[in-house]
Design a protein around this motif. Structure first.
Motif, PDB file in Angstrom:
ATOM      1  N   ARG A 189       0.858  -1.189   0.000  1.00 23.62           N
ATOM      2  CA  ARG A 189       0.000   0.000   0.000  1.00 23.62           C
ATOM      3  C   ARG A 189       0.892   1.235   0.000  1.00 23.62           C
ATOM      4  O   ARG A 189       1.916   1.264   0.678  1.00 23.62           O
ATOM      5  CB  ARG A 189      -0.925   0.003   1.225  1.00 23.62           C
ATOM      6  N   ILE A 190       0.515   2.239  -0.780  1.00 20.05           N
ATOM      7  CA  ILE A 190       1.297   3.470  -0.818  1.00 20.05           C
ATOM      8  C   ILE A 190       0.377   4.670  -0.646  1.00 20.05           C
ATOM      9  O   ILE A 190      -0.815   4.619  -0.969  1.00 20.05           O
ATOM     10  CB  ILE A 190       2.093   3.614  -2.130  1.00 20.05           C
ATOM     11  N   SER A 191       0.946   5.729  -0.112  1.00 16.80           N
ATOM     12  CA  SER A 191       0.231   6.990   0.056  1.00 16.80           C
ATOM     13  C   SER A 191       1.042   8.085  -0.625  1.00 16.80           C
ATOM     14  O   SER A 191       2.218   8.281  -0.319  1.00 16.80           O
ATOM     15  CB  SER A 191       0.052   7.315   1.545  1.00 16.80           C
ATOM     16  N   LEU A 192       0.416   8.753  -1.580  1.00 17.28           N
ATOM     17  CA  LEU A 192       1.099   9.779  -2.361  1.00 17.28           C
ATOM     18  C   LEU A 192       0.669  11.168  -1.900  1.00 17.28           C
ATOM     19  O   LEU A 192      -0.530  11.464  -1.821  1.00 17.28           O
ATOM     20  CB  LEU A 192       0.772   9.626  -3.844  1.00 17.28           C
ATOM     21  N   GLY A 193       1.634  12.009  -1.595  1.00 14.85           N
ATOM     22  CA  GLY A 193       1.331  13.387  -1.244  1.00 14.85           C
ATOM     23  C   GLY A 193       1.069  14.210  -2.491  1.00 14.85           C
ATOM     24  O   GLY A 193       1.926  14.295  -3.374  1.00 14.85           O
ATOM     25  N   VAL A 194      -0.116  14.785  -2.608  1.00 15.71           N
ATOM     26  CA  VAL A 194      -0.474  15.619  -3.758  1.00 15.71           C
ATOM     27  C   VAL A 194      -0.769  17.046  -3.298  1.00 15.71           C
ATOM     28  O   VAL A 194      -0.243  18.010  -3.831  1.00 15.71           O
ATOM     29  CB  VAL A 194      -1.688  15.032  -4.510  1.00 15.71           C
ATOM     30  N   GLN A 195      -1.649  17.192  -2.326  1.00 14.55           N
ATOM     31  CA  GLN A 195      -2.042  18.455  -1.698  1.00 14.55           C
ATOM     32  C   GLN A 195      -2.955  19.285  -2.607  1.00 14.55           C
ATOM     33  O   GLN A 195      -4.068  19.603  -2.257  1.00 14.55           O
ATOM     34  CB  GLN A 195      -0.844  19.294  -1.233  1.00 14.55           C
ATOM     35  N   ASP A 196      -2.490  19.645  -3.817  1.00  9.24           N
ATOM     36  CA  ASP A 196      -3.312  20.398  -4.758  1.00  9.24           C
ATOM     37  C   ASP A 196      -2.630  20.328  -6.117  1.00  9.24           C
ATOM     38  O   ASP A 196      -1.404  20.311  -6.197  1.00  9.24           O
ATOM     39  CB  ASP A 196      -3.449  21.866  -4.310  1.00  9.24           C
ATOM     40  N   LEU A 197      -3.417  20.276  -7.187  1.00 12.76           N
ATOM     41  CA  LEU A 197      -2.854  20.187  -8.536  1.00 12.76           C
ATOM     42  C   LEU A 197      -2.805  21.544  -9.237  1.00 12.76           C
ATOM     43  O   LEU A 197      -2.371  21.638 -10.378  1.00 12.76           O
ATOM     44  CB  LEU A 197      -3.667  19.196  -9.377  1.00 12.76           C
ATOM     45  N   ASN A 198      -3.232  22.589  -8.561  1.00  4.80           N
ATOM     46  CA  ASN A 198      -3.234  23.921  -9.156  1.00  4.80           C
ATOM     47  C   ASN A 198      -1.829  24.530  -9.087  1.00  4.80           C
ATOM     48  O   ASN A 198      -1.251  24.635  -8.001  1.00  4.80           O
ATOM     49  CB  ASN A 198      -4.234  24.807  -8.419  1.00  4.80           C
TER      50      ASN A 198
END
Length: 479
Positions: A189-198
């Motif tokens: 299982r993995i968790s990807l930090g994105v936060q916001d794509l703007n």
């Protein structure tokens, strides 16, 4: 996923054009009234109740007591390093580009493992493993392999298909070769930090991360058979609007992660120096943040996600949603967990353990952490042993946070108490919340309403006997 994206996008209208309540029971005035500060209840008692009279000896005694339970183990490893500081960050981290600096830290981690394993029955299965940070993928591939080997040598890792071995990943610092290596090490299982794509928001928080980086990793993770992918988003960041965040959500829904964590940004520059680089005037106001939250819930629900609670969403077939339906969901320092009743061993700087009837925490200062281990002793600097009252209240608060309801008759039976009488002050305190529509009570059953689920921290606070002594302690806002 285009159909879901379209269905969700059709719901985006001005907040002023919406009715006060709807399927979610949305009531902006009520949310504003109850949007006070309070604990997130990743533990009870919360970390503010930990004290420095708790010693490494208290921890080792708890480890030995826990062996009689035969409970499975959960391991959390804190990797504090990252290559670049994100301005919103409130984590315990060390910014550096030199991976060689991790070598002494890995040696100390191994020393901590040895000292811990001496007191454990290591035939107990390690059902859960979580690497957090910082950025765990700061480590080189060889360093990650070495750390897994050390964990396996000290505790014995699992190859069970039901294991939950997760790692947090910064898509800017990992590639498909990283994922292939992690899969070979046993992570599923993995968790990807994105936060916001703007791009405007990304620039303001010092985290430039084009969508293609995240999409490439997700495609490879699906191909490799990772069981569950989580994406982290944050609302309340500079320059975010309801419209801009809806656009990010549309893109995220197209990526189709199994889980989503949508955190509320808490601006506390006095406590977290990197946040001083964020201009407070660029942050969305309270009304805009509520609009973002409402849009988030509506879009993700329309896309088929289950609102697990607070800031967590999952697909119905994900283990989190299944655990909630079965009543086995647990809350710990990493958020919600599908592996209940494990003893959690925290390794590394600032890590917290939950073992038997204690919590124990390592120092947040790296030098102090290293010095303790160099002296041949565990690095515990504070913690608490729970009283019977703490254990009862922890059970009630955890079930509320996980199930969004509590059965007082079950509590009475489990703890051999008269729960309605035991919690009479709490139930009296909740009468106003019941009148305001946050919860319903039918006999011994207390259930959060749809809007009460958003304010579940407020409901749980009524059962917190330690909270009155912790006012003004810097808790984040509930919504």
């Amino acid at each position: 996923m285009p159909v879901h994206a379209f269905a969700a996008s059709s719901m985006i209208t001005s907040t002023k054009a919406r009715p006060a309540t709807g399927q979610t029971g949305w009531d902006e005035a009520l949310l504003r009234r109850y949007d006070t500060s309070g604990p997130r209840y990743t533990s009870y008692p919360t970390a503010l109740s930990f004290h420095n009279q708790f010693t490494p000896s208290d921890l080792t005694q708890a480890l030995e007591r826990s062996n009689t339970s035969k409970r499975s183990l959960s391991l959390y490893v804190h990797i504090p390093f990252c290559r670049k500081i994100c301005f919103y960050c409130a984590c315990n981290k060390i910014a550096t580009k030199n991976t060689a600096l991790a070598e002494p830290y890995l040696a100390r981690l191994d020393r901590e493992m040895v000292l811990t394993a001496r007191h454990l029955d290591t035939t107990r299965p390690v059902e859960q493993l979580h690497w957090g940070g910082g950025t765990p993928t700061f480590l080189s591939l060889n360093q990650m392999g070495d750390l897994i080997d050390r964990l396996d040598a000290r505790f014995g890792l699992s190859s069970s298909p039901n294991r939950d071995y997760a790692i947090e990943i910064d898509p800017r610092e990992a590639d498909v070769f990283t994922l292939r290596h992690l899969e070979s090490l046993g992570f599923n299982r993995i968790s990807l930090g994105v936060q916001d794509l703007n791009p405007l928001v990304q620039k303001a928080i010092n985290r430039i991360q084009p969508r293609i980086l995240t999409e490439t990793l997700m495609d490879e993770a699906h191909r490799l058979g990772f069981r569950s992918l989580n994406l982290d988003l944050i609302y309340g960041l500079p320059f975010q609007t309801e419209k801009s965040f809806a656009d990010t959500l549309r893109q995220v829904i197209e990526l189709n992660p199994a889980r989503l964590s949508v955190f509320n940004y808490a601006h506390m520059p006095d406590r977290f120096p990197p946040q001083r680089r964020i201009n407070v005037d660029d942050l969305p106001g309270g009304e805009e943040k509520l609009a973002i939250l409402r849009t988030t819930i509506e879009m993700l629900t329309a896309a088929g996600y289950v609102h697990i609670g607070m800031d967590h969403f999952a697909r119905p077939d994900d283990s989190l949603a299944i655990a909630q339906r079965e009543g086995s969901l647990q809350r710990n320092f990493q958020g919600y967990s599908s592996h209940a009743q494990c003893d959690l061993i925290g390794l590394g700087v600032s890590a917290i353990s939950r073992i038997d009837d204690i919590y124990a925490q390592n120092p947040s200062d790296l030098t102090r952490y290293e010095a303790s281990l160099d002296q041949g002793q565990l690095a515990t600097v504070r913690g608490i042993r729970l009283s019977d009252d703490d254990l009862i209240r922890r059970d009630v608060i955890e079930r509320l946070m996980c199930d969004m309801r509590i059965d007082l008759a079950t509590v009475s039976q489990r703890w051999n108490i008269d729960a309605p009488r035991y919690f009479a002050p709490a139930l009296e305190h909740l009468q106003s919340a019941e009148q305001d529509g946050l919860l319903t009570r039918s006999g011994d059953q207390l259930s959060a309403t749809p809007i009460g689920r958003l304010l579940i921290r407020h409901i749980a606070m009524a059962f917190d006997a330690r909270l009155p002594q912790q006012t003004g302690q810097g808790y984040s806002k509930i919504v």
